[in-house]
Design an enzyme around this catalytic site. Sequence first.
Site, PDB file in Angstrom:
ATOM      1  N   HIS A  93      33.509  48.465  44.581  1.00  0.00           N
ATOM      2  CA  HIS A  93      34.857  47.335  44.667  1.00  0.00           C
ATOM      3  C   HIS A  93      35.669  46.409  44.055  1.00  0.00           C
ATOM      4  O   HIS A  93      35.355  46.658  43.380  1.00  0.00           O
ATOM      5  CB  HIS A  93      33.479  46.044  45.285  1.00  0.00           C
ATOM      6  CG  HIS A  93      34.007  44.655  45.569  1.00  0.00           C
ATOM      7  ND1 HIS A  93      35.189  44.576  45.904  1.00  0.00           N
ATOM      8  CD2 HIS A  93      33.637  43.875  44.719  1.00  0.00           C
ATOM      9  CE1 HIS A  93      35.440  43.166  46.116  1.00  0.00           C
ATOM     10  NE2 HIS A  93      35.133  42.090  45.488  1.00  0.00           N
ATOM     11  N   CYS A 143      32.213  40.446  50.038  1.00  0.00           N
ATOM     12  CA  CYS A 143      32.209  41.731  49.248  1.00  0.00           C
ATOM     13  C   CYS A 143      31.794  43.085  49.405  1.00  0.00           C
ATOM     14  O   CYS A 143      32.272  44.094  49.522  1.00  0.00           O
ATOM     15  CB  CYS A 143      32.545  41.896  47.784  1.00  0.00           C
ATOM     16  SG  CYS A 143      33.719  39.823  47.028  1.00  0.00           S
ATOM     17  N   ASN A 145      41.680  41.692  44.282  1.00  0.00           N
ATOM     18  CA  ASN A 145      40.450  40.878  44.859  1.00  0.00           C
ATOM     19  C   ASN A 145      39.664  41.029  45.767  1.00  0.00           C
ATOM     20  O   ASN A 145      40.621  40.191  46.601  1.00  0.00           O
ATOM     21  CB  ASN A 145      39.328  41.095  43.921  1.00  0.00           C
ATOM     22  CG  ASN A 145      37.861  40.489  44.314  1.00  0.00           C
ATOM     23  OD1 ASN A 145      38.041  41.526  45.303  1.00  0.00           O
ATOM     24  ND2 ASN A 145      36.749  40.309  43.924  1.00  0.00           N
TER      25      ASN A 145
HETATM   26  O1  UT7 Z   1      34.071  40.264  44.114  1.00  0.00           O
HETATM   27  C1  UT7 Z   1      32.850  39.460  44.214  1.00  0.00           C
HETATM   28  C2  UT7 Z   1      32.367  39.727  42.577  1.00  0.00           C
HETATM   29  N1  UT7 Z   1      32.808  39.141  41.743  1.00  0.00           N
HETATM   30  C3  UT7 Z   1      33.221  39.809  40.172  1.00  0.00           C
HETATM   31  O2  UT7 Z   1      32.546  40.792  40.440  1.00  0.00           O
HETATM   32  C4  UT7 Z   1      33.835  38.348  39.765  1.00  0.00           C
HETATM   33  C5  UT7 Z   1      33.223  38.792  37.860  1.00  0.00           C
HETATM   34  N2  UT7 Z   1      33.869  37.842  37.227  1.00  0.00           N
HETATM   35  C6  UT7 Z   1      34.880  38.185  36.616  1.00  0.00           C
HETATM   36  O3  UT7 Z   1      35.777  38.902  36.349  1.00  0.00           O
HETATM   37  C7  UT7 Z   1      35.030  37.296  35.063  1.00  0.00           C
HETATM   38  O4  UT7 Z   1      34.335  36.194  34.953  1.00  0.00           O
HETATM   39  C8  UT7 Z   1      36.306  36.620  35.209  1.00  0.00           C
HETATM   40  C9  UT7 Z   1      37.735  37.971  35.400  1.00  0.00           C
HETATM   41  C10 UT7 Z   1      36.300  35.985  36.532  1.00  0.00           C
HETATM   42  C11 UT7 Z   1      36.581  36.282  33.686  1.00  0.00           C
HETATM   43  O5  UT7 Z   1      36.500  36.756  32.661  1.00  0.00           O
HETATM   44  P1  UT7 Z   1      35.518  36.058  31.802  1.00  0.00           P
HETATM   45  O6  UT7 Z   1      35.775  37.060  30.831  1.00  0.00           O
HETATM   46  O7  UT7 Z   1      34.141  36.074  32.042  1.00  0.00           O
HETATM   47  O8  UT7 Z   1      35.878  35.450  31.091  1.00  0.00           O
HETATM   48  P2  UT7 Z   1      34.647  33.603  31.075  1.00  0.00           P
HETATM   49  O9  UT7 Z   1      34.598  33.214  32.034  1.00  0.00           O
HETATM   50  O10 UT7 Z   1      33.986  33.612  30.215  1.00  0.00           O
HETATM   51  O11 UT7 Z   1      35.644  33.116  30.151  1.00  0.00           O
HETATM   52  C12 UT7 Z   1      35.905  33.252  28.697  1.00  0.00           C
HETATM   53  C13 UT7 Z   1      37.647  32.261  28.413  1.00  0.00           C
HETATM   54  C14 UT7 Z   1      37.208  30.806  27.944  1.00  0.00           C
HETATM   55  O12 UT7 Z   1      37.380  29.945  27.070  1.00  0.00           O
HETATM   56  P3  UT7 Z   1      36.762  29.746  25.894  1.00  0.00           P
HETATM   57  O13 UT7 Z   1      35.268  29.048  26.288  1.00  0.00           O
HETATM   58  O14 UT7 Z   1      35.909  31.273  25.175  1.00  0.00           O
HETATM   59  O15 UT7 Z   1      36.929  28.946  24.896  1.00  0.00           O
HETATM   60  C15 UT7 Z   1      37.310  29.871  29.377  1.00  0.00           C
HETATM   61  O16 UT7 Z   1      38.036  28.639  29.132  1.00  0.00           O
HETATM   62  O17 UT7 Z   1      38.493  32.249  28.581  1.00  0.00           O
HETATM   63  C16 UT7 Z   1      38.973  30.787  29.436  1.00  0.00           C
HETATM   64  N3  UT7 Z   1      39.087  31.228  31.000  1.00  0.00           N
HETATM   65  C17 UT7 Z   1      40.803  31.187  30.717  1.00  0.00           C
HETATM   66  N4  UT7 Z   1      41.633  31.821  30.075  1.00  0.00           N
HETATM   67  C18 UT7 Z   1      43.044  31.869  30.519  1.00  0.00           C
HETATM   68  C19 UT7 Z   1      39.087  31.282  31.969  1.00  0.00           C
HETATM   69  N5  UT7 Z   1      39.615  31.124  32.927  1.00  0.00           N
HETATM   70  C20 UT7 Z   1      41.218  31.622  32.347  1.00  0.00           C
HETATM   71  C21 UT7 Z   1      42.455  31.521  32.837  1.00  0.00           C
HETATM   72  N6  UT7 Z   1      43.334  31.607  32.030  1.00  0.00           N
HETATM   73  N7  UT7 Z   1      42.112  32.101  34.030  1.00  0.00           N
END
Ligand code: UT7
Length: 336
Positions: A261, A125, A292
Site C-alpha cells: 500500500h 487502505c 496515498n
Molecule cells: O494509508 C493509511 C496508512 N497511513 C499511513 O501509513 C501513514 C503513516 N504515517 C506517516 O506517513 C507519517 O507519520 C507522516 C508522513 C504523516 C508524518 O511523518 P512523521 O515523520 O511521522 O512526522 P511527525 O508527525 O512525527 O512530526 C515530526 C515533526 C514535528 O515537529 P517537531 O515536533 O519534531 O518539531 C511536526 O510538527 O514534523 C512536524 N510536522 C510537519 N512539518 C512540516 C508535522 N506535519 C508537518 C508538515 N510539514 N505537514
Amino acid sequence: MTQRRVLASSTGAAHARILGLGAYRPSVVVPNADLIERIDSTDEWIQQRSGIRQRRWADPEESVRVMGTAAARQAIERAGLDARQIDTVIVATISHLMQTPALATLIAHDLGTDQAAAFDISAACAGFCHGVSLASDLVRAGSAGHVLVIGVERLTDLTDPDDRGTAFIFADGAGAAVVGPSDTPGIAPVVWGSDGEQYDLIRQREDWRDVVASDSPVMPHLVMQGNAVFRWASFAMAKIGLQALDRAGIGVDELDCFVPHQANMRITDAMARSMKLPDTVRIARDIVDQGNTSAASIPLALERMYADGDARSGDTALLIAFGAGLAYAAQVVVLP
Ligand code: UT7
C-alpha cells in the site's frame, strides 16, 4: 423418524488468478508547492518524510462512480472479457458518501452487468487485498465465475485541507482487477487480520449525527495519528509480508515484485529492509506522483510498474495493504 435432508453444495474452479488489471488516474495534478503554504510545510519536508512529490486529485466530474467504472472497463478489456461475463462486483472504498445503496450496484449497472451480485466492502487502505482474497475464494467455491474487484477513493472529499498531518498525503484514483478461474494457482492464501485496540489511530473525526448536530457543520474529515501508524506499519507489516510469502510457499529470492500500500515511501523501505528483500525484487513507488489513494493504491501502483517495465506477466508479486481499523491483508499473486 424424519430423514435429514442433505443440501447441495457448490464447488468451483481448482484455482483462481488475476486475469486483467485496470487503473484510472484523475486529472488534477497537484505538486507539493501548491499545498505548502496552507499547512506551513515545505516541499523538502514532504518529500523527505513521505516520498510524495505530487498527487492526483479528482475534478468535480470525476466521482467515485466515474473513476471506478473507468478502471473496471480497462481491467475487463485487458482480461479479454465482455462485461456481461462479470457475475460479481466488489467495491472497496471509504469515500462513497452515500451510506446506501452500495457503489458496486451503480458500477455494475454502468458496465452493463446488471445481473451481477454487487456489494461494497469497508477495510480502508486494506480494502483491495481483502477484495482479491474474497474474489479468489468465491471463484474457487463456485459462488462466482468472474469477479471484478475495484478499489476507488475520492479522499479529497474527506480530507481537511488545513490538516498538516493528512492534507499532503491523501489523494484520489481508482484501480481494478478481474479475478477468474485458473488451471494453476495464481492467488496464494491471504494473511489478514485487524487490531481494533488501535481503532482511533486513523478514523473519520466524528459520525454523521455529530455533524448534523453541529452549529457549523463541516465534512467529518479523516484524522490520523501518523507517527503511531507509521511505527506499527513499519514493524508489524514486514512480519505479515513474510507470513504471506510462507503461505505462498516461496522465498524472498523467488519474488519478482513488492507492491505495498502506497502509504509512505519510508514505510515501504522499512518493510523491504526488514523482510531482507534482495535487490532483484522490484518495488512499487507510485506514491511519488500519486499520493496515498487508500483502497486504490495497490492496483494503481501495479499499473505504474507495468508502464515502467518493472512488472511483467507471470511475475510473482507480494501485495500488502494496511490502514484504518487497523486492518491489514497480504497475499502473493501471479501477475496477469
Ligand atoms: O494509508 C493509511 C496508512 N497511513 C499511513 O501509513 C501513514 C503513516 N504515517 C506517516 O506517513 C507519517 O507519520 C507522516 C508522513 C504523516 C508524518 O511523518 P512523521 O515523520 O511521522 O512526522 P511527525 O508527525 O512525527 O512530526 C515530526 C515533526 C514535528 O515537529 P517537531 O515536533 O519534531 O518539531 C511536526 O510538527 O514534523 C512536524 N510536522 C510537519 N512539518 C512540516 C508535522 N506535519 C508537518 C508538515 N510539514 N505537514
